[in-house]
Scaffold this motif. Structure first.
Motif, PDB file in Angstrom:
ATOM      1  N   SER A  20       3.111 -10.622  26.034  1.00 34.56           N
ATOM      2  CA  SER A  20       2.883  -9.582  25.040  1.00 34.56           C
ATOM      3  C   SER A  20       1.985  -8.517  25.643  1.00 34.56           C
ATOM      4  O   SER A  20       0.840  -8.779  25.984  1.00 34.56           O
ATOM      5  CB  SER A  20       2.231 -10.169  23.775  1.00 34.56           C
ATOM      6  N   LEU A  21       2.541  -7.325  25.808  1.00 32.10           N
ATOM      7  CA  LEU A  21       1.779  -6.184  26.305  1.00 32.10           C
ATOM      8  C   LEU A  21       1.673  -5.161  25.190  1.00 32.10           C
ATOM      9  O   LEU A  21       2.661  -4.854  24.531  1.00 32.10           O
ATOM     10  CB  LEU A  21       2.470  -5.546  27.518  1.00 32.10           C
ATOM     11  N   GLU A  22       0.476  -4.636  25.020  1.00 32.45           N
ATOM     12  CA  GLU A  22       0.266  -3.706  23.922  1.00 32.45           C
ATOM     13  C   GLU A  22      -0.083  -2.311  24.406  1.00 32.45           C
ATOM     14  O   GLU A  22      -0.788  -2.145  25.410  1.00 32.45           O
ATOM     15  CB  GLU A  22      -0.832  -4.228  23.008  1.00 32.45           C
ATOM     16  N   CYS A  23       0.406  -1.356  23.684  1.00 30.62           N
ATOM     17  CA  CYS A  23       0.135   0.051  23.979  1.00 30.62           C
ATOM     18  C   CYS A  23      -0.240   0.731  22.666  1.00 30.62           C
ATOM     19  O   CYS A  23       0.481   0.584  21.669  1.00 30.62           O
ATOM     20  CB  CYS A  23       1.375   0.700  24.586  1.00 30.62           C
ATOM     21  N   THR A  24      -1.357   1.435  22.667  1.00 33.52           N
ATOM     22  CA  THR A  24      -1.722   2.211  21.485  1.00 33.52           C
ATOM     23  C   THR A  24      -2.037   3.640  21.901  1.00 33.52           C
ATOM     24  O   THR A  24      -2.514   3.892  23.009  1.00 33.52           O
ATOM     25  CB  THR A  24      -2.922   1.610  20.740  1.00 33.52           C
ATOM     26  N   LEU A  47      12.859   1.006  29.938  1.00 35.38           N
ATOM     27  CA  LEU A  47      13.245  -0.246  29.285  1.00 35.38           C
ATOM     28  C   LEU A  47      13.564  -0.020  27.813  1.00 35.38           C
ATOM     29  O   LEU A  47      14.619  -0.447  27.333  1.00 35.38           O
ATOM     30  CB  LEU A  47      12.111  -1.266  29.416  1.00 35.38           C
ATOM     31  N   PHE A  48      12.631   0.590  27.094  1.00 39.51           N
ATOM     32  CA  PHE A  48      12.785   0.810  25.658  1.00 39.51           C
ATOM     33  C   PHE A  48      12.165   2.147  25.284  1.00 39.51           C
ATOM     34  O   PHE A  48      11.238   2.605  25.930  1.00 39.51           O
ATOM     35  CB  PHE A  48      12.063  -0.283  24.843  1.00 39.51           C
ATOM     36  N   TYR A  49      12.673   2.725  24.203  1.00 43.57           N
ATOM     37  CA  TYR A  49      11.975   3.851  23.607  1.00 43.57           C
ATOM     38  C   TYR A  49      12.076   3.747  22.097  1.00 43.57           C
ATOM     39  O   TYR A  49      12.962   3.074  21.549  1.00 43.57           O
ATOM     40  CB  TYR A  49      12.489   5.203  24.124  1.00 43.57           C
ATOM     41  N   ILE A  56      13.779   0.941  17.592  1.00 47.58           N
ATOM     42  CA  ILE A  56      13.720   0.597  19.010  1.00 47.58           C
ATOM     43  C   ILE A  56      15.095   0.814  19.622  1.00 47.58           C
ATOM     44  O   ILE A  56      16.098   0.355  19.070  1.00 47.58           O
ATOM     45  CB  ILE A  56      13.318  -0.882  19.228  1.00 47.58           C
ATOM     46  N   SER A  57      15.126   1.502  20.755  1.00 49.92           N
ATOM     47  CA  SER A  57      16.359   1.644  21.521  1.00 49.92           C
ATOM     48  C   SER A  57      16.153   0.977  22.870  1.00 49.92           C
ATOM     49  O   SER A  57      15.139   1.215  23.532  1.00 49.92           O
ATOM     50  CB  SER A  57      16.711   3.122  21.710  1.00 49.92           C
ATOM     51  N   GLN A  62      18.073  -7.366  28.874  1.00 50.70           N
ATOM     52  CA  GLN A  62      17.298  -8.327  29.647  1.00 50.70           C
ATOM     53  C   GLN A  62      16.556  -9.235  28.682  1.00 50.70           C
ATOM     54  O   GLN A  62      16.770  -9.148  27.479  1.00 50.70           O
ATOM     55  CB  GLN A  62      16.318  -7.582  30.538  1.00 50.70           C
ATOM     56  N   ASN A  63      15.669 -10.038  29.205  1.00 55.76           N
ATOM     57  CA  ASN A  63      14.961 -10.977  28.335  1.00 55.76           C
ATOM     58  C   ASN A  63      13.684 -10.382  27.760  1.00 55.76           C
ATOM     59  O   ASN A  63      12.810 -11.112  27.321  1.00 55.76           O
ATOM     60  CB  ASN A  63      14.652 -12.258  29.117  1.00 55.76           C
ATOM     61  N   LEU A  64      13.572  -9.076  27.751  1.00 49.00           N
ATOM     62  CA  LEU A  64      12.421  -8.423  27.157  1.00 49.00           C
ATOM     63  C   LEU A  64      12.807  -7.828  25.804  1.00 49.00           C
ATOM     64  O   LEU A  64      13.980  -7.511  25.568  1.00 49.00           O
ATOM     65  CB  LEU A  64      11.900  -7.305  28.065  1.00 49.00           C
ATOM     66  N   SER A  65      11.832  -7.639  24.943  1.00 49.87           N
ATOM     67  CA  SER A  65      12.048  -6.969  23.663  1.00 49.87           C
ATOM     68  C   SER A  65      10.853  -6.087  23.376  1.00 49.87           C
ATOM     69  O   SER A  65       9.802  -6.212  24.011  1.00 49.87           O
ATOM     70  CB  SER A  65      12.240  -7.997  22.542  1.00 49.87           C
ATOM     71  N   ALA A  66      11.026  -5.169  22.447  1.00 51.70           N
ATOM     72  CA  ALA A  66       9.940  -4.272  22.081  1.00 51.70           C
ATOM     73  C   ALA A  66       9.868  -4.166  20.566  1.00 51.70           C
ATOM     74  O   ALA A  66      10.861  -4.366  19.866  1.00 51.70           O
ATOM     75  CB  ALA A  66      10.147  -2.901  22.712  1.00 51.70           C
ATOM     76  N   SER A  67       8.673  -3.852  20.090  1.00 56.91           N
ATOM     77  CA  SER A  67       8.490  -3.650  18.655  1.00 56.91           C
ATOM     78  C   SER A  67       7.494  -2.529  18.428  1.00 56.91           C
ATOM     79  O   SER A  67       6.634  -2.268  19.277  1.00 56.91           O
ATOM     80  CB  SER A  67       8.008  -4.943  17.976  1.00 56.91           C
ATOM     81  N   ARG A  68       7.649  -1.873  17.307  1.00 53.15           N
ATOM     82  CA  ARG A  68       6.727  -0.800  16.933  1.00 53.15           C
ATOM     83  C   ARG A  68       6.292  -1.056  15.494  1.00 53.15           C
ATOM     84  O   ARG A  68       6.877  -0.520  14.555  1.00 53.15           O
ATOM     85  CB  ARG A  68       7.388   0.561  17.068  1.00 53.15           C
ATOM     86  N   PRO A  69       5.257  -1.866  15.347  1.00 51.33           N
ATOM     87  CA  PRO A  69       4.821  -2.217  13.994  1.00 51.33           C
ATOM     88  C   PRO A  69       4.031  -1.102  13.290  1.00 51.33           C
ATOM     89  O   PRO A  69       3.984  -1.081  12.057  1.00 51.33           O
ATOM     90  CB  PRO A  69       3.934  -3.443  14.235  1.00 51.33           C
ATOM     91  N   GLN A  70       3.431  -0.224  14.070  1.00 56.90           N
ATOM     92  CA  GLN A  70       2.687   0.897  13.506  1.00 56.90           C
ATOM     93  C   GLN A  70       3.048   2.176  14.257  1.00 56.90           C
ATOM     94  O   GLN A  70       3.588   2.118  15.367  1.00 56.90           O
ATOM     95  CB  GLN A  70       1.173   0.646  13.605  1.00 56.90           C
ATOM     96  N   ASP A  71       2.706   3.295  13.669  1.00 57.91           N
ATOM     97  CA  ASP A  71       3.100   4.587  14.238  1.00 57.91           C
ATOM     98  C   ASP A  71       2.656   4.756  15.681  1.00 57.91           C
ATOM     99  O   ASP A  71       3.384   5.301  16.513  1.00 57.91           O
ATOM    100  CB  ASP A  71       2.522   5.716  13.374  1.00 57.91           C
ATOM    101  N   ARG A  72       1.436   4.287  15.988  1.00 53.11           N
ATOM    102  CA  ARG A  72       0.884   4.524  17.324  1.00 53.11           C
ATOM    103  C   ARG A  72       0.689   3.226  18.107  1.00 53.11           C
ATOM    104  O   ARG A  72      -0.188   3.141  18.955  1.00 53.11           O
ATOM    105  CB  ARG A  72      -0.428   5.297  17.183  1.00 53.11           C
ATOM    106  N   GLN A  73       1.526   2.244  17.823  1.00 52.24           N
ATOM    107  CA  GLN A  73       1.440   0.962  18.519  1.00 52.24           C
ATOM    108  C   GLN A  73       2.835   0.557  18.994  1.00 52.24           C
ATOM    109  O   GLN A  73       3.798   0.555  18.219  1.00 52.24           O
ATOM    110  CB  GLN A  73       0.867  -0.103  17.575  1.00 52.24           C
TER     111      GLN A  73
END
Lengths: 111, 110
Positions: A20-24, A47-49, A56-57, A62-73
């Motif tokens: 789990s990698l996080e970006c804010t 990978l994702f945008y 999420i696009s 691959q075996n990775l996934s992405a999520s955007r639970p908040q506007d800036r996360q």
């Protein structure tokens, strides 16, 4: 101007472990957010945008996934890491018309 | 989708000489072309960009030119210095994302 926070800066994980990698992002609202991976000595692979919460696009299957639970996360995840997942992971945010800035990155080593 | 080709993959110049990196793109709808510099172990940093309504842009020792008809754009660095040594990426904006070239490793030798 906006600031992009990424953590951790470095990570060593065994094969088969989760990730789990996080970006804010600070200083902007409703940004487009991106995850890139850069293998050693290689180019930037998108990978994702995401253009908004919950949207999420995926560019590369691959075996990775992405999520955007908040506007800036923006979160990058994996249930089981592979050796080939090693690399430099960069989060990016688009500010203004097309201008894109990168976070400091997370260097992931899968052993 | 957009395909961005970048040449050369490596470039070595003597300090004070000029360096030129060239990119081509495939999507005629692309309208924004940034260049990034990435030093070893660091994030890519935007150094200059150009939009499709402009043919040339200059910022001190760095300039970028765009030929929309031919779908190519170039980065020019004059009076190179050792601190210009890095990997340079071109990109073209299409849809929601930037599509990057594979990078040019520039080495400036004193």
């Amino acid at each position: 101007s906006q600031t992009i926070h990424q953590w951790p800066a470095t990570l060593v994980q065994p094969v088969g472990s989760p990730l789990s990698l996080e970006c804010t992002v600070e200083g902007t609202s409703n940004p487009n957010l991106y995850w890139y991976r850069q293998a050693a000595g290689r180019g930037l692979q998108l990978l994702f945008y995401s253009v908004g919460i919950g949207q999420i696009s995926s560019e590369v299957p691959q075996n990775l996934s992405a999520s955007r639970p908040q506007d800036r996360q923006f979160i990058l995840s994996s249930k089981k890491l592979l050796l080939s997942d090693s690399g430099f992971y960069l989060c990016a945010s688009r500010q203004g018309p097309n201008i894109q800035y990168f976070g400091a990155g997370t260097r992931l080593s899968v052993l | 989708g957009e395909n961005v080709e970048q040449h050369p993959s490596t470039l070595s110049v003597q300090e004070g000489d000029s360096a030129v990196i060239k990119c081509t793109y495939s999507d005629s709808a692309s309208n924004y072309f940034p260049w990034y510099k990435q030093e070893l172990g660091k994030r890519p940093q935007l150094i200059i960009d150009i939009r499709s309504n402009v043919g040339e842009k200059k910022d001190q020792r760095i300039a970028v030119t765009l030929n929309k008809t031919a779908k190519h754009f170039s980065l020019h660095i004059t009076e190179t210095q050792p601190e210009d040594s890095a990997v340079y990426f071109c990109a073209a904006h299409s849809g929601y994302a930037l599509n990057f070239g594979k990078g040019t490793s520039l080495l400036v030798t004193p």
